[in-house]
Each structure stands twice: as C-alpha cells, then as structure tokens.
Scaffold this motif. Sequence first.
Motif, PDB file in Angstrom:
ATOM      1  N   UNK A  11      31.685  29.800  29.604  1.00  0.00           N
ATOM      2  CA  UNK A  11      32.143  30.835  30.350  1.00  0.00           C
ATOM      3  C   UNK A  11      33.603  31.053  30.459  1.00  0.00           C
ATOM      4  N   UNK A  12      33.913  32.293  30.666  1.00  0.00           N
ATOM      5  CA  UNK A  12      35.376  32.671  30.738  1.00  0.00           C
ATOM      6  C   UNK A  12      35.599  33.719  31.510  1.00  0.00           C
ATOM      7  N   UNK A  13      36.576  33.265  32.598  1.00  0.00           N
ATOM      8  CA  UNK A  13      36.783  34.372  33.647  1.00  0.00           C
ATOM      9  C   UNK A  13      38.225  35.051  33.623  1.00  0.00           C
ATOM     10  N   UNK A  14      38.347  35.921  34.161  1.00  0.00           N
ATOM     11  CA  UNK A  14      39.738  36.630  34.183  1.00  0.00           C
ATOM     12  C   UNK A  14      39.358  37.754  34.940  1.00  0.00           C
ATOM     13  N   UNK A  15      40.826  38.071  35.795  1.00  0.00           N
ATOM     14  CA  UNK A  15      40.884  39.269  36.538  1.00  0.00           C
ATOM     15  C   UNK A  15      40.914  40.347  35.690  1.00  0.00           C
ATOM     16  N   UNK A  16      40.146  41.497  35.915  1.00  0.00           N
ATOM     17  CA  UNK A  16      40.106  42.971  35.239  1.00  0.00           C
ATOM     18  C   UNK A  16      39.972  44.113  36.181  1.00  0.00           C
ATOM     19  N   UNK A  17      40.638  45.254  35.467  1.00  0.00           N
ATOM     20  CA  UNK A  17      40.297  46.443  36.310  1.00  0.00           C
ATOM     21  C   UNK A  17      38.869  46.676  35.867  1.00  0.00           C
ATOM     22  N   UNK A  18      38.476  47.610  36.864  1.00  0.00           N
ATOM     23  CA  UNK A  18      37.063  48.145  36.878  1.00  0.00           C
ATOM     24  C   UNK A  18      36.748  49.474  36.259  1.00  0.00           C
ATOM     25  N   UNK A  19      35.747  49.420  35.551  1.00  0.00           N
ATOM     26  CA  UNK A  19      35.206  50.753  35.028  1.00  0.00           C
ATOM     27  C   UNK A  19      34.576  51.518  35.861  1.00  0.00           C
ATOM     28  N   UNK A  20      34.387  52.945  35.685  1.00  0.00           N
ATOM     29  CA  UNK A  20      33.584  53.786  36.747  1.00  0.00           C
ATOM     30  C   UNK A  20      32.572  53.473  36.841  1.00  0.00           C
ATOM     31  N   UNK A  22      30.880  50.421  36.607  1.00  0.00           N
ATOM     32  CA  UNK A  22      30.816  49.186  37.440  1.00  0.00           C
ATOM     33  C   UNK A  22      31.220  49.226  38.932  1.00  0.00           C
ATOM     34  N   UNK A  23      32.325  50.275  39.100  1.00  0.00           N
ATOM     35  CA  UNK A  23      32.857  50.458  40.412  1.00  0.00           C
ATOM     36  C   UNK A  23      31.813  51.257  41.205  1.00  0.00           C
ATOM     37  N   UNK A  24      30.965  52.039  40.572  1.00  0.00           N
ATOM     38  CA  UNK A  24      29.731  52.939  41.206  1.00  0.00           C
ATOM     39  C   UNK A  24      28.880  51.979  41.742  1.00  0.00           C
ATOM     40  N   UNK A  25      28.390  50.604  40.709  1.00  0.00           N
ATOM     41  CA  UNK A  25      27.331  49.804  41.251  1.00  0.00           C
ATOM     42  C   UNK A  25      28.231  48.976  42.277  1.00  0.00           C
ATOM     43  N   UNK A  26      29.324  48.652  42.424  1.00  0.00           N
ATOM     44  CA  UNK A  26      29.764  47.888  43.559  1.00  0.00           C
ATOM     45  C   UNK A  26      30.320  48.463  44.736  1.00  0.00           C
ATOM     46  N   UNK A  27      30.101  49.924  44.486  1.00  0.00           N
ATOM     47  CA  UNK A  27      30.567  50.748  45.719  1.00  0.00           C
ATOM     48  C   UNK A  27      32.165  50.587  46.161  1.00  0.00           C
ATOM     49  N   UNK A  28      32.756  50.429  45.130  1.00  0.00           N
ATOM     50  CA  UNK A  28      34.134  50.437  45.428  1.00  0.00           C
ATOM     51  C   UNK A  28      34.874  51.451  44.503  1.00  0.00           C
ATOM     52  N   UNK A  29      36.265  51.599  44.370  1.00  0.00           N
ATOM     53  CA  UNK A  29      37.097  52.414  43.532  1.00  0.00           C
ATOM     54  C   UNK A  29      37.228  52.186  42.241  1.00  0.00           C
ATOM     55  N   UNK A  30      37.159  52.921  41.333  1.00  0.00           N
ATOM     56  CA  UNK A  30      37.533  52.913  39.864  1.00  0.00           C
ATOM     57  C   UNK A  30      39.022  52.178  39.756  1.00  0.00           C
ATOM     58  N   UNK A  31      39.192  51.037  39.025  1.00  0.00           N
ATOM     59  CA  UNK A  31      40.603  50.780  38.872  1.00  0.00           C
ATOM     60  C   UNK A  31      40.720  49.474  39.864  1.00  0.00           C
ATOM     61  N   UNK A  52      27.270  38.916  32.264  1.00  0.00           N
ATOM     62  CA  UNK A  52      28.821  39.264  32.652  1.00  0.00           C
ATOM     63  C   UNK A  52      28.668  39.561  34.031  1.00  0.00           C
ATOM     64  N   UNK A  53      29.601  38.937  34.956  1.00  0.00           N
ATOM     65  CA  UNK A  53      29.423  39.211  36.217  1.00  0.00           C
ATOM     66  C   UNK A  53      30.702  39.693  36.789  1.00  0.00           C
ATOM     67  N   UNK A  54      30.599  40.479  37.860  1.00  0.00           N
ATOM     68  CA  UNK A  54      31.951  41.338  38.415  1.00  0.00           C
ATOM     69  C   UNK A  54      31.879  41.194  39.828  1.00  0.00           C
ATOM     70  N   UNK A  55      33.147  40.676  40.601  1.00  0.00           N
ATOM     71  CA  UNK A  55      33.047  40.571  41.884  1.00  0.00           C
ATOM     72  C   UNK A  55      34.246  41.152  42.390  1.00  0.00           C
ATOM     73  N   UNK A  56      34.386  41.940  43.491  1.00  0.00           N
ATOM     74  CA  UNK A  56      35.373  42.715  43.936  1.00  0.00           C
ATOM     75  C   UNK A  56      36.740  41.491  44.149  1.00  0.00           C
TER      76      UNK A  56
END
Length: 161
Positions: A11-20, A22-31, A52-56
């Motif tokens: 595994x490899x983890x890093x903070x990153x900005x959100x695509x449109x 993925x933002x829609x799927x997480x119900x948060x703002x792009x970026x 690939x997992x994404x958490x706000x």
Amino acid sequence: MGGGKSRSRASRAAASLLSKAIAHRLEIQQGDPVMRTSYRFIADGEPVLLATSFEPLALTRGTPIENLEGGSTPRGVPRMDTIGVHITHVGEDVTGRAARPCEAETLVVPSDCRFWSLSAPTTSVTIRWETADIVVWSERYVLSYRLPIPGRGLSPDGSSR
C-alpha cells in the motif's frame, strides 16, 4: 481472491486533492483534501487486484486514524468507531470495462482485457466517509456474493441460530 495459498498486499498513502467524480461520490467539494491509499494485492506471487481508497481529510485529519495504514488502529468499520463515526452501510457497484494501460501493466495482464470495476461507497447515518475503486481481471475471477436474509437462519451478527 481465488484459492491461492499465499496472499499479501502493498500500500501507499498520501494526501491529495479530489477529482470532480470522487468529490461527487463522497458528497464533498472538488479540490477538498482527501487521504488516497492505493493497494496492490498479491496471491501466490502474482498481482491480482488493485484498489484505491479515498477518505475526506476533514473527517480524519489530526486523529489517530488519519493514515489508513498507520499505527495499531483497527481496520474497516471498527477503525471509524474509534473517532465516533459509526458506519451503517457499505456497498459495491460492479461494472465491466476495458483495462487502463497502467492497470494492465501493474496486474501483468493483456492490454486489451476486460476488468470487473467496483465502486465501493461506505456511509454513516449522516456522511459518506469513504469511497474506493477496485479492479480485478474478469477472465481470472468470478465475483460472488452471499447475502443473509434477516430472520432466516442467521442472527443479526451473522452467527447460526
């Protein structure tokens, strides 16, 4: 993941900005910042699955569970319980699609192969706290689900009555 004898993951983890998307799927703002964790699962010495997992980070930044793979915190649903977020639903939306070149190369499969693609949202009563993208070569694996019917032979915790 098949009946292989040996299994592992990298595994490899890093903070990153959100695509449109993925933002829609997480119900948060792009970026908005997210913790992105990428996995490559190995069975019998062969790469078999990418996830690939994404958490706000708004939910986990500064908590003991900020890094999905860090420390001695539990994995999965109990991990979020440790910060007071109680998961109520998990799901998988399964589709078929062509392999992307980087996926075919990483999984050592033909470039023209088809993948099972799973989008896996996880929610609590009030928020979506994670979404994941999972790909596996459809020629190699069957996706098989068994869902208990409440009140029909299993107690709510999944044990036999």
